[in-house]
Design a protein around this motif. Structure first.
Motif, PDB file in Angstrom:
ATOM      1  N   ALA A 157       0.898  -0.933   0.051  1.00  0.00           N
ATOM      2  CA  ALA A 157      -0.101  -0.197   0.074  1.00  0.00           C
ATOM      3  C   ALA A 157       1.239   0.965  -0.147  1.00  0.00           C
ATOM      4  O   ALA A 157       0.544   2.271  -0.682  1.00  0.00           O
ATOM      5  N   ALA A 158       2.121   1.069   0.703  1.00  0.00           N
ATOM      6  CA  ALA A 158       3.083   1.745   1.058  1.00  0.00           C
ATOM      7  C   ALA A 158       4.106   2.427  -0.664  1.00  0.00           C
ATOM      8  O   ALA A 158       4.451   3.474  -0.467  1.00  0.00           O
ATOM      9  N   GLY A 159       3.722   1.986  -1.106  1.00  0.00           N
ATOM     10  CA  GLY A 159       4.062   1.641  -2.713  1.00  0.00           C
ATOM     11  C   GLY A 159       5.681   0.910  -2.502  1.00  0.00           C
ATOM     12  O   GLY A 159       6.609   1.069  -3.392  1.00  0.00           O
ATOM     13  N   LEU A 160       5.595   0.377  -1.659  1.00  0.00           N
ATOM     14  CA  LEU A 160       7.026  -0.499  -1.513  1.00  0.00           C
ATOM     15  C   LEU A 160       7.340  -1.680  -2.144  1.00  0.00           C
ATOM     16  O   LEU A 160       8.775  -1.859  -2.558  1.00  0.00           O
ATOM     17  N   VAL A 161       5.989  -2.547  -2.220  1.00  0.00           N
ATOM     18  CA  VAL A 161       6.304  -3.579  -2.768  1.00  0.00           C
ATOM     19  C   VAL A 161       5.219  -3.270  -4.082  1.00  0.00           C
ATOM     20  O   VAL A 161       3.911  -3.043  -4.264  1.00  0.00           O
ATOM     21  N   THR A 162       5.836  -3.850  -5.425  1.00  0.00           N
ATOM     22  CA  THR A 162       5.252  -4.282  -6.722  1.00  0.00           C
ATOM     23  C   THR A 162       4.587  -4.712  -7.645  1.00  0.00           C
ATOM     24  O   THR A 162       5.746  -5.794  -7.442  1.00  0.00           O
ATOM     25  N   GLU A 163       3.713  -4.660  -8.490  1.00  0.00           N
ATOM     26  CA  GLU A 163       3.470  -5.662  -9.032  1.00  0.00           C
ATOM     27  C   GLU A 163       5.115  -6.136  -9.848  1.00  0.00           C
ATOM     28  O   GLU A 163       5.388  -7.171 -10.362  1.00  0.00           O
ATOM     29  N   ARG A 196      -3.683   1.191  -9.283  1.00  0.00           N
ATOM     30  CA  ARG A 196      -1.935   1.022  -8.582  1.00  0.00           C
ATOM     31  C   ARG A 196      -1.227   0.979 -10.228  1.00  0.00           C
ATOM     32  O   ARG A 196      -1.581   0.443 -11.599  1.00  0.00           O
ATOM     33  N   GLU A 197      -0.066   0.726 -10.443  1.00  0.00           N
ATOM     34  CA  GLU A 197       0.665   0.306 -11.355  1.00  0.00           C
ATOM     35  C   GLU A 197       0.082  -1.214 -11.872  1.00  0.00           C
ATOM     36  O   GLU A 197      -0.349  -2.165 -11.663  1.00  0.00           O
ATOM     37  N   ARG A 198       0.359  -1.024 -13.279  1.00  0.00           N
ATOM     38  CA  ARG A 198      -0.089  -2.405 -13.854  1.00  0.00           C
ATOM     39  C   ARG A 198       1.029  -2.882 -15.242  1.00  0.00           C
ATOM     40  O   ARG A 198       1.492  -1.526 -16.249  1.00  0.00           O
ATOM     41  N   ILE A 199       0.976  -4.007 -15.658  1.00  0.00           N
ATOM     42  CA  ILE A 199       2.216  -3.962 -16.837  1.00  0.00           C
ATOM     43  C   ILE A 199       1.137  -4.055 -17.742  1.00  0.00           C
ATOM     44  O   ILE A 199      -0.039  -4.633 -17.975  1.00  0.00           O
ATOM     45  N   LEU A 200       1.580  -3.625 -19.486  1.00  0.00           N
ATOM     46  CA  LEU A 200       1.320  -3.295 -20.205  1.00  0.00           C
ATOM     47  C   LEU A 200       1.737  -4.626 -21.003  1.00  0.00           C
ATOM     48  O   LEU A 200       2.342  -5.185 -21.314  1.00  0.00           O
TER      49      LEU A 200
END
Length: 140
Positions: A26-32, A119-123
């Motif tokens: 949630a804090a953006g420290l771990v992402t997909e 949240r961020e997503r792979i294209l």
């Protein structure tokens, strides 16, 4: 009794780890991006305009750099003259595992294949990227 105590401690440790992981995410420290296998997405990325109010025009193509900012601002890498697009609307980042898009806090949101990004997503090749009334097709 000792087995039940051990089982309770293991369950509690698991819950604490799950809580810490979700808090870091949630804090953006771990992402997909961190969870995908490495080395698959080093190719060129490109966006092609499918629809929009005129600038950029339909069929126009843009090569993606290591970081590509899309928005209405003249400082954006891809300038979109659309009243529903924020000055700095979205960002596409190239990583070892592919190209990732995330919204930069735009007022109207960023959509991939009709779904609003939270949240961020792979294209993936062929994905539709929508910012305001402007629609791009991702060409991997």
């Amino acid at each position: 009794m000792a087995f039940m105590w051990l089982l309770a401690r293991v369950a509690l440790a698991g819950l604490i780890c799950l809580f810490l992981y979700r808090a870091a995410r949630a804090a953006g420290l771990v992402t997909e991006r961190d969870r995908l296998p490495r080395g698959r997405g080093r190719g060129r990325g490109e966006l092609e305009v499918e629809a929009g109010p005129g600038v950029p025009s339909r069929g126009e193509r843009f090569s993606l750099g290591p970081v590509t900012v899309l928005g209405r601002s003249p400082e954006s890498d891809i300038v979109i003259l659309d009243p529903y697009v924020s000055a700095k609307h979205a960002e596409i980042v190239r990583a070892d595992s592919g190209f990732f898009v995330h919204d930069l806090g735009s007022a109207n949101g960023t959509y991939v294949n009709g779904r609003r990004l939270s949240r961020e997503r792979i294209l993936r090749k062929g994905d539709r990227l929508e910012l305001g009334d402007t629609v791009f097709r991702f060409r991997g």
